[in-house]
Design a protein around this motif. Structure first.
Motif, PDB file in Angstrom:
ATOM      1  N   ILE A   7       0.874  -1.162   0.000  1.00  0.00           N
ATOM      2  CA  ILE A   7       0.000   0.000   0.000  1.00  0.00           C
ATOM      3  C   ILE A   7       0.913   1.213   0.000  1.00  0.00           C
ATOM      4  O   ILE A   7       1.727   1.376   0.915  1.00  0.00           O
ATOM      5  CB  ILE A   7      -0.919   0.022   1.240  1.00  0.00           C
ATOM      6  CG1 ILE A   7      -1.859  -1.179   1.229  1.00  0.00           C
ATOM      7  CG2 ILE A   7      -1.688   1.339   1.300  1.00  0.00           C
ATOM      8  CD1 ILE A   7      -2.661  -1.332   2.516  1.00  0.00           C
ATOM      9  N   GLU A   8       0.799   2.046  -1.017  1.00  0.00           N
ATOM     10  CA  GLU A   8       1.613   3.254  -1.067  1.00  0.00           C
ATOM     11  C   GLU A   8       0.919   4.346  -0.268  1.00  0.00           C
ATOM     12  O   GLU A   8      -0.216   4.711  -0.560  1.00  0.00           O
ATOM     13  CB  GLU A   8       1.831   3.706  -2.506  1.00  0.00           C
ATOM     14  CG  GLU A   8       2.801   4.873  -2.600  1.00  0.00           C
ATOM     15  CD  GLU A   8       3.144   5.247  -4.020  1.00  0.00           C
ATOM     16  OE1 GLU A   8       2.664   6.301  -4.464  1.00  0.00           O
ATOM     17  OE2 GLU A   8       3.871   4.479  -4.671  1.00  0.00           O
ATOM     18  N   LEU A   9       1.597   4.824   0.764  1.00  0.00           N
ATOM     19  CA  LEU A   9       1.051   5.884   1.608  1.00  0.00           C
ATOM     20  C   LEU A   9       1.394   7.261   1.086  1.00  0.00           C
ATOM     21  O   LEU A   9       0.659   8.221   1.302  1.00  0.00           O
ATOM     22  CB  LEU A   9       1.576   5.727   3.040  1.00  0.00           C
ATOM     23  CG  LEU A   9       1.277   4.393   3.721  1.00  0.00           C
ATOM     24  CD1 LEU A   9       1.933   4.341   5.077  1.00  0.00           C
ATOM     25  CD2 LEU A   9      -0.217   4.156   3.816  1.00  0.00           C
ATOM     26  N   SER A  10       2.536   7.376   0.429  1.00  0.00           N
ATOM     27  CA  SER A  10       2.973   8.658  -0.129  1.00  0.00           C
ATOM     28  C   SER A  10       3.792   8.396  -1.375  1.00  0.00           C
ATOM     29  O   SER A  10       4.601   7.473  -1.407  1.00  0.00           O
ATOM     30  CB  SER A  10       3.831   9.422   0.877  1.00  0.00           C
ATOM     31  OG  SER A  10       4.370  10.588   0.287  1.00  0.00           O
ATOM     32  N   GLY A  11       3.585   9.240  -2.359  1.00  0.00           N
ATOM     33  CA  GLY A  11       4.426   9.225  -3.536  1.00  0.00           C
ATOM     34  C   GLY A  11       5.667  10.067  -3.290  1.00  0.00           C
ATOM     35  O   GLY A  11       5.996  10.382  -2.138  1.00  0.00           O
ATOM     36  N   PRO A  12       6.349  10.477  -4.341  1.00  0.00           N
ATOM     37  CA  PRO A  12       7.604  11.213  -4.213  1.00  0.00           C
ATOM     38  C   PRO A  12       7.468  12.547  -3.480  1.00  0.00           C
ATOM     39  O   PRO A  12       6.473  13.241  -3.611  1.00  0.00           O
ATOM     40  CB  PRO A  12       8.012  11.455  -5.668  1.00  0.00           C
ATOM     41  CG  PRO A  12       7.287  10.415  -6.456  1.00  0.00           C
ATOM     42  CD  PRO A  12       6.000  10.189  -5.731  1.00  0.00           C
ATOM     43  N   PHE A  13       8.491  12.853  -2.683  1.00  0.00           N
ATOM     44  CA  PHE A  13       8.627  14.144  -2.005  1.00  0.00           C
ATOM     45  C   PHE A  13      10.070  14.299  -1.588  1.00  0.00           C
ATOM     46  O   PHE A  13      10.866  13.382  -1.737  1.00  0.00           O
ATOM     47  CB  PHE A  13       7.673  14.255  -0.801  1.00  0.00           C
ATOM     48  CG  PHE A  13       8.018  13.365   0.368  1.00  0.00           C
ATOM     49  CD1 PHE A  13       8.708  13.859   1.461  1.00  0.00           C
ATOM     50  CD2 PHE A  13       7.634  12.031   0.371  1.00  0.00           C
ATOM     51  CE1 PHE A  13       9.017  13.051   2.537  1.00  0.00           C
ATOM     52  CE2 PHE A  13       7.938  11.207   1.443  1.00  0.00           C
ATOM     53  CZ  PHE A  13       8.630  11.711   2.528  1.00  0.00           C
ATOM     54  N   GLN A  14      10.429  15.457  -1.077  1.00  0.00           N
ATOM     55  CA  GLN A  14      11.781  15.695  -0.576  1.00  0.00           C
ATOM     56  C   GLN A  14      11.757  15.840   0.933  1.00  0.00           C
ATOM     57  O   GLN A  14      10.824  16.425   1.497  1.00  0.00           O
ATOM     58  CB  GLN A  14      12.385  16.947  -1.195  1.00  0.00           C
ATOM     59  CG  GLN A  14      12.778  16.761  -2.638  1.00  0.00           C
ATOM     60  CD  GLN A  14      13.598  17.927  -3.148  1.00  0.00           C
ATOM     61  OE1 GLN A  14      13.398  19.063  -2.747  1.00  0.00           O
ATOM     62  NE2 GLN A  14      14.544  17.636  -4.029  1.00  0.00           N
ATOM     63  N   ALA A  15      12.788  15.302   1.566  1.00  0.00           N
ATOM     64  CA  ALA A  15      12.959  15.426   3.016  1.00  0.00           C
ATOM     65  C   ALA A  15      14.387  15.885   3.282  1.00  0.00           C
ATOM     66  O   ALA A  15      15.325  15.412   2.642  1.00  0.00           O
ATOM     67  CB  ALA A  15      12.692  14.091   3.707  1.00  0.00           C
ATOM     68  N   ALA A  16      14.539  16.789   4.224  1.00  0.00           N
ATOM     69  CA  ALA A  16      15.867  17.324   4.565  1.00  0.00           C
ATOM     70  C   ALA A  16      16.499  16.481   5.672  1.00  0.00           C
ATOM     71  O   ALA A  16      15.809  15.962   6.545  1.00  0.00           O
ATOM     72  CB  ALA A  16      15.752  18.769   5.013  1.00  0.00           C
ATOM     73  N   ASP A  17      17.824  16.372   5.623  1.00  0.00           N
ATOM     74  CA  ASP A  17      18.548  15.725   6.715  1.00  0.00           C
ATOM     75  C   ASP A  17      19.148  16.790   7.627  1.00  0.00           C
ATOM     76  O   ASP A  17      18.960  17.990   7.407  1.00  0.00           O
ATOM     77  CB  ASP A  17      19.602  14.746   6.193  1.00  0.00           C
ATOM     78  CG  ASP A  17      20.737  15.414   5.431  1.00  0.00           C
ATOM     79  OD1 ASP A  17      20.844  16.660   5.434  1.00  0.00           O
ATOM     80  OD2 ASP A  17      21.537  14.676   4.831  1.00  0.00           O
ATOM     81  N   SER A  18      19.878  16.378   8.652  1.00  0.00           N
ATOM     82  CA  SER A  18      20.428  17.336   9.621  1.00  0.00           C
ATOM     83  C   SER A  18      21.491  18.246   9.007  1.00  0.00           C
ATOM     84  O   SER A  18      21.791  19.299   9.563  1.00  0.00           O
ATOM     85  CB  SER A  18      20.990  16.605  10.838  1.00  0.00           C
ATOM     86  OG  SER A  18      22.013  15.721  10.441  1.00  0.00           O
ATOM     87  N   GLY A  19      22.039  17.866   7.872  1.00  0.00           N
ATOM     88  CA  GLY A  19      23.004  18.710   7.175  1.00  0.00           C
ATOM     89  C   GLY A  19      22.351  19.691   6.221  1.00  0.00           C
ATOM     90  O   GLY A  19      23.037  20.436   5.533  1.00  0.00           O
TER      91      GLY A  19
END
Length: 114
Positions: A7-19
């Motif tokens: 089950i796909e809950l979300s398609g593509p997106f961007q997430a930032a890391d601590s850097g």
């Protein structure tokens, strides 16, 4: 990698890391059924280079799920052996099951409650 049991809950997106780097997430998915505890699979476009334990990145993933309707606490990493270079596997808290059911997930343990 997805299959017809996902089950796909979300398609593509961007997430930032601590850097501050923006990482491309391809999808967030779960299996369509399970026994109680749900593993959440987060597929990335490129290798994470150790980002599995990045608290900012993990928080961003949970925030994405909250924007889609999840209400509950943050997640923790699942078994270290499940982590891959382009995949983070999170262990969802019990509260996640309500959201997962709304997306079609079936709790097989409920069959034994009767």
């Amino acid at each position: 990698m997805t299959t017809d049991t996902d089950i796909e809950l979300s398609g593509p997106f961007q997430a930032a890391d601590s850097g501050g780097r923006k990482l491309d997430v391809k999808a967030i998915r779960i299996f369509d059924e399970g026994y109680g505890i749900i593993d959440v699979y987060v597929d990335f476009a490129k290798p994470l280079d150790g980002g599995h334990k990045d608290s900012v990145l993990l928080k961003g993933i949970v925030e994405r799920l909250r924007s889609l309707g999840y209400k509950g606490p943050d997640f923790g990493l699942s078994d270290p052996g499940l982590q891959e270079s382009k995949l983070i596997v999170l262990e969802a808290p019990e509260e996640f099951s309500v959201f997962a059911k709304s997306r079609g997930w079936k709790n097989l343990a409920e069959e034994f409650d009767e």
